[in-house]
Design an enzyme around this catalytic site. Structure first.
Site, mmCIF file in Angstrom:
data_model
loop_
_atom_site.group_PDB
_atom_site.id
_atom_site.type_symbol
_atom_site.label_atom_id
_atom_site.label_comp_id
_atom_site.label_asym_id
_atom_site.label_seq_id
_atom_site.Cartn_x
_atom_site.Cartn_y
_atom_site.Cartn_z
ATOM 1 N N HIS A 123 1.314 -1.269 -0.424
ATOM 2 C CA HIS A 123 0.218 -0.137 0.267
ATOM 3 C C HIS A 123 0.741 0.692 -0.094
ATOM 4 O O HIS A 123 1.567 0.894 0.329
ATOM 5 C CB HIS A 123 -1.167 -0.007 1.355
ATOM 6 C CG HIS A 123 -1.892 0.626 1.420
ATOM 7 N ND1 HIS A 123 -1.915 2.295 1.563
ATOM 8 C CD2 HIS A 123 -3.276 0.851 1.319
ATOM 9 C CE1 HIS A 123 -2.607 2.425 1.566
ATOM 10 N NE2 HIS A 123 -4.098 2.193 1.560
ATOM 11 N N ASP A 200 2.851 -5.276 8.207
ATOM 12 C CA ASP A 200 1.725 -4.351 7.773
ATOM 13 C C ASP A 200 0.688 -5.029 8.409
ATOM 14 O O ASP A 200 0.624 -5.719 6.865
ATOM 15 C CB ASP A 200 1.864 -3.182 6.163
ATOM 16 C CG ASP A 200 0.545 -2.950 6.330
ATOM 17 O OD1 ASP A 200 -0.495 -2.645 6.978
ATOM 18 O OD2 ASP A 200 0.574 -1.791 5.116
ATOM 19 N N GLN A 203 -4.696 -5.284 6.857
ATOM 20 C CA GLN A 203 -5.335 -7.007 6.182
ATOM 21 C C GLN A 203 -5.455 -7.624 6.759
ATOM 22 O O GLN A 203 -6.747 -8.465 6.351
ATOM 23 C CB GLN A 203 -5.323 -6.874 4.760
ATOM 24 C CG GLN A 203 -5.652 -5.067 3.919
ATOM 25 C CD GLN A 203 -7.029 -4.636 3.319
ATOM 26 O OE1 GLN A 203 -7.955 -5.722 4.224
ATOM 27 N NE2 GLN A 203 -7.336 -3.200 3.503
ATOM 28 N N LYS A 226 -10.044 -1.483 10.469
ATOM 29 C CA LYS A 226 -10.216 -2.757 9.637
ATOM 30 C C LYS A 226 -10.460 -3.831 10.312
ATOM 31 O O LYS A 226 -10.566 -4.504 9.919
ATOM 32 C CB LYS A 226 -9.504 -2.645 9.041
ATOM 33 C CG LYS A 226 -9.601 -1.502 8.116
ATOM 34 C CD LYS A 226 -8.247 -1.771 6.799
ATOM 35 C CE LYS A 226 -7.312 -0.980 6.159
ATOM 36 N NZ LYS A 226 -8.414 0.388 4.899
ATOM 37 N N CYS A 364 -4.607 2.370 -3.294
ATOM 38 C CA CYS A 364 -3.515 2.663 -3.543
ATOM 39 C C CYS A 364 -2.115 2.161 -3.344
ATOM 40 O O CYS A 364 -1.623 2.205 -2.000
ATOM 41 C CB CYS A 364 -3.271 3.374 -1.955
ATOM 42 S SG CYS A 364 -5.190 4.345 -1.353
HETATM 43 N N1 7TS Z 1 -1.980 -0.992 4.890
HETATM 44 C C1 7TS Z 1 -2.602 -2.162 4.086
HETATM 45 C C2 7TS Z 1 -2.438 -3.340 3.832
HETATM 46 C C3 7TS Z 1 -4.014 -0.855 3.676
HETATM 47 O O1 7TS Z 1 -5.032 -1.672 3.545
HETATM 48 C C4 7TS Z 1 -4.044 -0.165 4.402
HETATM 49 C C5 7TS Z 1 -5.653 0.689 3.836
HETATM 50 C C6 7TS Z 1 -3.594 0.926 4.821
HETATM 51 C C7 7TS Z 1 -2.218 0.398 4.803
HETATM 52 C C8 7TS Z 1 -4.021 2.269 5.511
HETATM 53 O O2 7TS Z 1 -4.590 1.892 6.849
HETATM 54 P P1 7TS Z 1 -4.873 3.296 7.498
HETATM 55 O O3 7TS Z 1 -5.956 2.593 7.888
HETATM 56 O O4 7TS Z 1 -4.447 4.600 7.920
HETATM 57 O O5 7TS Z 1 -5.466 4.230 6.022
HETATM 58 N N2 7TS Z 1 -6.239 0.274 2.858
HETATM 59 C C9 7TS Z 1 -7.591 0.730 2.705
HETATM 60 C C10 7TS Z 1 -8.603 0.118 1.238
HETATM 61 O O6 7TS Z 1 -8.140 -1.378 1.094
HETATM 62 N N3 7TS Z 1 -9.005 0.702 1.231
HETATM 63 O O7 7TS Z 1 -9.288 1.702 1.640
HETATM 64 C C11 7TS Z 1 -8.123 2.284 1.954
#
Ligand code: 7TS
Length: 407
Positions: A123, A200, A203, A226, A364
């Site tokens: 990401h 990370d 997910q 999430k 992203c």
């Molecule tokens: N890493 C992964 C693998 C992610 O899926 C996401 C967010 C992030 C980092 C960032 O997380 P945040 O909570 O700090 O924003 N992924 C997604 C997505 O797949 N669609 O919207 C956000």
């Protein structure tokens, strides 16, 4: 144990609505999951009865809020099986967790000529902070390539590892393709040459059992939203010895031991990394999200989601013009696809018209999309409250849309 999905759905008020005249089918769970009543009620109850600043007030409400806040830290400790509660730091989310590590660990320990390894599956939040750090330090960012199924090439990783590698920062499960990375192997190989490893877990944390001690990772980051929890909240796990060696992230209240105009000494972990009034209400409500997951059992949740994914892939594969993207052997419940001859955005709009919420675009992960020569995909991602009937409706809608261009 077979889960009672209708009962589970009943705990999510948001699911009970029509969108564009059709019952909502929410399949954008990789972006954010919906929140159960227990989380919503905890938020309301905190502001109704307990609202107070924590760790400082000498009164009853402050004490109550502090204890409930710290109880979540304890719940997160057991959720990740870290050795100590002090290794759990509350952040705004995965993005902030990675940025925190880049700007503290990175600033102190990454020097000119050092190397950081990430993978093609990352990401943007696990790419850009390292690029910024490398630019500042004159360090080098290296990328593990993937095969056409969307799996990292471990032999290539072996070749990238050198005595210059100081950090490997890698996603546990890909948000765009669903691939589950062999992080155990990555961690043990990185440790053999003395590099630290950040996982990370944005997910993976809602679907896979996480045991940071067994994994032996140095850092693990995740986002509460999430995992059925509130937005704007996340967790950074770090090994005590590493966190203690790192300088603070932000300066301000809470993170200090003593301040004079000449010199400031810093608080112990975790408070050293939690400057300012934190996200108290959301931390408190997150405990209810963790309880929700624990009560159902992650293995039960995963089994249900996997059955939906397998069912969806089987049915959709029969549709002329359906093209899956990302077919790794080990996946979380993410299904990225294209329809031959159609732009993903148009497919998303048509699905929305049928009440089906999916994500479209690059997710992203632009470098990953470039690897497949794509601008983006359509992504359906399943959660514990989704049903086979909802998958049937997805299949029916995709089938109609595909027929427009694939006679
Ligand atoms: N890493 C992964 C693998 C992610 O899926 C996401 C967010 C992030 C980092 C960032 O997380 P945040 O909570 O700090 O924003 N992924 C997604 C997505 O797949 N669609 O919207 C956000």
């Amino acid at each position: 144990m077979t889960l009672d999905i209708q009962n589970i759905r009943g705990q999510f008020p948001v699911l009970d609505q029509e969108v564009n005249g059709k019952p909502l089918i929410y399949l954008d769970n990789a972006a954010t999951t919906q929140k159960p009543k227990a989380v919503l009620e905890a938020l309301s109850s905190y502001y109704t009865h307990d609202n107070s600043n924590i760790h400082r007030g000498a009164h009853t409400l402050a004490d109550r809020a502090t204890r409930t806040y710290e109880k979540t830290r304890s719940a997160v400790r057991s959720f990740l099986n870290s050795k100590e509660e002090e290794e759990i730091i509350f952040t705004k989310g995965t993005t902030e967790g990675i940025n925190l590590v880049a700007s503290t660990f990175g600033r102190k320990f990454i020097k000119e000529g050092d190397e950081i390894i990430i993978s093609t599956l990352e990401h943007h939040s696990n790419i850009v902070p390292w690029q910024m750090l490398c630019e500042e330090k004159g360090a080098v960012l290296k990328v593990i390539p993937i095969n056409d199924k969307g799996e990292i090439l471990i032999d290539e990783f072996d070749k990238l590892l050198t005595e210059k590698t100081k950090l490997v920062s890698i996603v546990h499960a890909s948000n765009a393709l669903g691939t589950i990375n062999p992080i155990e192997e990555v961690i043990s190989k990185a440790h053999k040459i003395g590099a630290r490893v950040l996982i990370d877990g944005a997910q993976s944390s809602a679907h896979l059992e996480i045991d940071v001690q067994a994994l032996d990772c140095d850092f693990f980051v995740m986002s509460a939203h999430k995992i059925y929890g509130p937005t704007g909240l996340g967790v950074l796990y770090g090994k005590r010895e590493v966190l203690e060696a790192m300088p603070p992230y932000q300066g301000g209240g809470e993170m200090i031991k003593e301040v004079t105009f000449d010199k400031t000494t810093y608080n112990e972990i975790p408070f050293k990394f939690e400057a300012g009034t934190p996200n108290i209400a959301d931390v408190i409500a997150f405990q209810k999200a963790i309880e929700f997951v624990n009560d159902l059992g992650k293995s039960n949740i995963r089994a249900h989601e996997e059955s939906l994914l397998t069912y969806a892939v089987d049915k959709l594969s029969n549709i002329k013009g359906f093209i899956p993207v990302g077919t790794a052997d080990k996946k979380v419940s993410v299904l990225s696809f294209l329809i031959n001859g159609m732009h993903p955005f148009d497919v998303g709009m048509m699905l929305d018209a049928s009440g089906i919420a999916v994500r479209t675009g690059h997710h992203c992960t632009q470098p990953l999309m470039n690897r497949f020569d794509l601008e983006g995909t359509v992504r359906a991602s399943f959660s514990v409250y989704n049903t086979k009937e909802e998958v049937d409706r997805l299949v029916e809608s995709v089938s109609k849309i595909a027929k427009l261009k694939n006679k």
